[in-house]
Design a protein around this motif. Structure first.
Motif, short mmCIF file in Angstrom:
data_model
loop_
_atom_site.label_atom_id
_atom_site.label_comp_id
_atom_site.label_asym_id
_atom_site.label_seq_id
_atom_site.Cartn_x
_atom_site.Cartn_y
_atom_site.Cartn_z
N UNK A 116 -23.02 -36.38 38.04
CA UNK A 116 -24.44 -36.65 38.23
C UNK A 116 -24.94 -35.81 39.40
N UNK A 117 -26.22 -35.49 39.39
CA UNK A 117 -26.79 -34.70 40.49
C UNK A 117 -28.05 -35.35 41.00
N UNK A 118 -28.32 -35.15 42.29
CA UNK A 118 -29.53 -35.67 42.89
C UNK A 118 -30.70 -34.71 42.76
N UNK A 119 -31.81 -35.14 43.29
CA UNK A 119 -33.04 -34.35 43.24
C UNK A 119 -32.82 -32.97 43.85
N UNK A 120 -33.30 -31.94 43.16
CA UNK A 120 -33.21 -30.58 43.67
C UNK A 120 -31.94 -29.85 43.31
N UNK A 121 -31.02 -30.51 42.59
CA UNK A 121 -29.76 -29.88 42.19
C UNK A 121 -29.81 -29.57 40.69
N UNK A 122 -29.40 -28.38 40.32
CA UNK A 122 -29.38 -27.96 38.91
C UNK A 122 -28.44 -28.86 38.11
N UNK A 123 -28.97 -29.50 37.06
CA UNK A 123 -28.10 -30.38 36.28
C UNK A 123 -27.08 -29.62 35.44
N UNK A 124 -27.17 -28.28 35.47
CA UNK A 124 -26.13 -27.48 34.85
C UNK A 124 -24.80 -27.57 35.56
N UNK A 125 -24.81 -28.16 36.77
CA UNK A 125 -23.55 -28.34 37.51
C UNK A 125 -22.72 -29.50 36.94
N UNK A 126 -23.34 -30.36 36.18
CA UNK A 126 -22.60 -31.50 35.64
C UNK A 126 -21.45 -31.00 34.76
N UNK A 127 -20.26 -31.52 35.01
CA UNK A 127 -19.08 -31.11 34.27
C UNK A 127 -18.19 -30.15 35.03
N UNK A 128 -18.70 -29.54 36.11
CA UNK A 128 -17.88 -28.60 36.88
C UNK A 128 -16.71 -29.29 37.55
N UNK A 129 -15.54 -28.62 37.55
CA UNK A 129 -14.41 -29.10 38.37
C UNK A 129 -14.58 -28.49 39.76
N UNK A 130 -14.51 -29.35 40.78
CA UNK A 130 -14.89 -28.92 42.13
C UNK A 130 -13.93 -29.43 43.19
N UNK A 131 -13.99 -28.77 44.33
CA UNK A 131 -13.42 -29.30 45.58
C UNK A 131 -14.54 -29.33 46.60
N UNK A 132 -14.40 -30.22 47.59
CA UNK A 132 -15.44 -30.40 48.60
C UNK A 132 -14.97 -29.82 49.93
N UNK A 133 -15.86 -29.05 50.56
CA UNK A 133 -15.54 -28.58 51.91
C UNK A 133 -15.39 -29.80 52.82
N UNK A 134 -14.23 -29.94 53.45
CA UNK A 134 -13.96 -31.16 54.22
C UNK A 134 -14.76 -31.25 55.51
N UNK A 135 -15.17 -30.11 56.06
CA UNK A 135 -16.02 -30.10 57.25
C UNK A 135 -17.44 -29.77 56.81
N UNK A 136 -18.28 -30.80 56.76
CA UNK A 136 -19.61 -30.68 56.17
C UNK A 136 -20.65 -30.31 57.22
N UNK A 137 -21.48 -29.32 56.89
CA UNK A 137 -22.51 -28.86 57.81
C UNK A 137 -23.91 -29.32 57.40
N UNK A 138 -24.07 -29.70 56.14
CA UNK A 138 -25.38 -30.10 55.64
C UNK A 138 -26.00 -31.21 56.47
N UNK A 139 -25.20 -32.23 56.80
CA UNK A 139 -25.72 -33.42 57.45
C UNK A 139 -26.07 -33.20 58.92
N UNK A 140 -25.72 -32.04 59.47
CA UNK A 140 -26.11 -31.70 60.84
C UNK A 140 -27.00 -30.45 60.83
N UNK A 141 -27.66 -30.21 59.68
CA UNK A 141 -28.62 -29.11 59.55
C UNK A 141 -28.02 -27.74 59.91
N UNK A 142 -26.75 -27.58 59.64
CA UNK A 142 -26.07 -26.30 59.86
C UNK A 142 -26.18 -25.81 61.31
N UNK A 143 -26.19 -26.75 62.25
CA UNK A 143 -26.19 -26.34 63.66
C UNK A 143 -24.83 -25.76 64.03
N UNK A 144 -24.80 -24.72 64.86
CA UNK A 144 -23.51 -24.10 65.25
C UNK A 144 -22.59 -25.11 65.92
#
Length: 374
Positions: A116-144
């Motif tokens: 499933x995808x949230x708002x603003x994400x291409x639903x073409x991603x549904x079904x992809x096999x993925x790994x997640x970057x363990x150190x996430x920068x999104x939630x801190x607005x990509x601050x250095x």
């Protein structure tokens, strides 16, 4: 965001509850509780929902559970691995030095499928096999120099479903199994991050501590990929395995490094151990050598002769934050067949305590991976 705002594939039915392991506080194994009635997370704007297939065990999750990051703790992980540390203070017991919120679903290592995808994400991603970057920068607005750890500052992969930022969830095209891919995110990105920061190049001699563990064995492969000469430190029962991963030479943990390889013989040290052997690591470095560290499983308090540091013009690199290119490179290495997975054993999710006990025993070479029930 409500569930209707998420874009679903008509063929995928997502339940409202799931099984998972919840961390209820800092301490021993009793703080890990397997539950079958947890709420399935809902992807917010810019996020994806992942059906988790496998999640690996790593030091970060154990250190968080036992409160090892607290400045009140002065010994190695293993001393409190089963019961935690009485000297740990909750206020600074996470890797960020901040208090952790409970309950928390841990699990920094995730392999799964976007359902499933949230708002603003291409639903073409549904079904992809993925790994997640363990150190996430999104939630801190990509601050250095800032990031969250998946499974620490937000819920992670020790459950049937997890959500993550789409931008930091990577599709991987390869013939590896789900279990093998789950072994990558934390250990391999930590190792590649250290090699990247220390600028390891072809022809240089690199000494890697803890070489039979997750990060160490990844560092052996990744250093050889760069064309380095690798001297690995590991238990002798695992020496053959470490050589198979690419090490040119394997030293026993209890050997005197200086006696065996001599002073001023190493270009770069990749260290996850620290502890009593730390002074020898610096003695072994050549003038102008580089020391990179991302762990202290043998003990965080070390003896440093500052004269060794400045008279030999050494460079020190403390390695937690990773530039974006580190994880992107890992995905490319997998897809081009430049590295191989190293899995030691698999477990059911509900057997997480046994998996962590085996991890702490250091008897099994390679990553220990939880297989998540469908």
């Amino acid at each position: 965001m409500n569930r209707k705002a998420a874009k679903l594939s008509p063929s995928i039915r997502i339940p409202t509850t799931m099984s998972g392991v919840v961390l209820t506080g800092h301490g021993g194994f009793d703080k890990l509780q397997f539950k079958s009635n947890l709420s399935v997370p809902q992807p917010g704007p810019g996020e994806v929902l992942i059906k988790v297939a496998a999640a690996a065990i790593n030091n970060t999750d154990i250190n968080t559970r036992i409160g090892w990051y607290s400045k009140g703790v002065r010994s190695g992980t293993s001393e409190g691995g089963s019961s935690g540390f009485e000297s740990s203070e909750d206020d600074d017991a996470s890797w960020t030095g901040m208090a952790l919120s409970f309950p928390r679903i841990q699990g920094a290592d995730c392999c799964g499928y976007i359902v499933s995808v949230g708002e603003g994400v291409d639903d073409g991603r549904i079904g992809e096999r993925v790994i997640v970057r363990n150190l996430l920068r999104t939630y801190v607005d990509y601050r250095p120099w800032e990031c969250w750890t998946f499974g620490s500052e937000c819920d992670g992969a020790f459950a049937q479903y997890a959500k993550a930022p789409s931008r930091e969830t990577f599709k991987v095209d390869c013939d590896w199994s789900d279990v093998e891919l789950a072994a990558v995110p934390c250990a391999y990105s930590t190792a590649e991050g250290m090699l990247h920061r220390a600028d390891v190049r072809a022809g240089q001699t690199v000494l890697i501590t803890g070489a039979s563990g997750g990060v160490g064995s990844a560092a052996v492969q990744l250093a050889k990929r760069r064309g380095a000469i690798v001297i690995a430190v590991a238990g002798q029962s695992k020496a053959a395995t470490v050589r198979q991963l690419g090490a040119d030479r394997v030293l026993a943990r209890d050997e005197s490094l200086v006696d065996v390889i001599g002073k001023d013989s190493i270009d770069v040290v990749i260290d996850v151990a620290a502890g009593p052997q730390f002074p020898q690591l610096l003695d072994a470095l050549r003038r102008g050598g580089r020391y990179a560290v991302a762990g202290a499983i043998a003990g965080p308090i070390v003896e440093l002769d500052v004269r060794t540091l400045y008279l030999k013009d050494l460079s020190f690199f403390g390695c937690t934050f990773q530039e974006d290119i580190v994880f992107e490179n890992l995905v490319s290495y997998i897809e081009s067949g430049e590295i191989q997975p190293h899995v030691g054993k698999t477990y059911r999710l509900e057997d997480i305590v046994q998996a962590q006990e085996d991890f702490l025993s250091k008897k099994i070479s390679g990553k220990l991976v939880l297989v998540i029930p469908r």
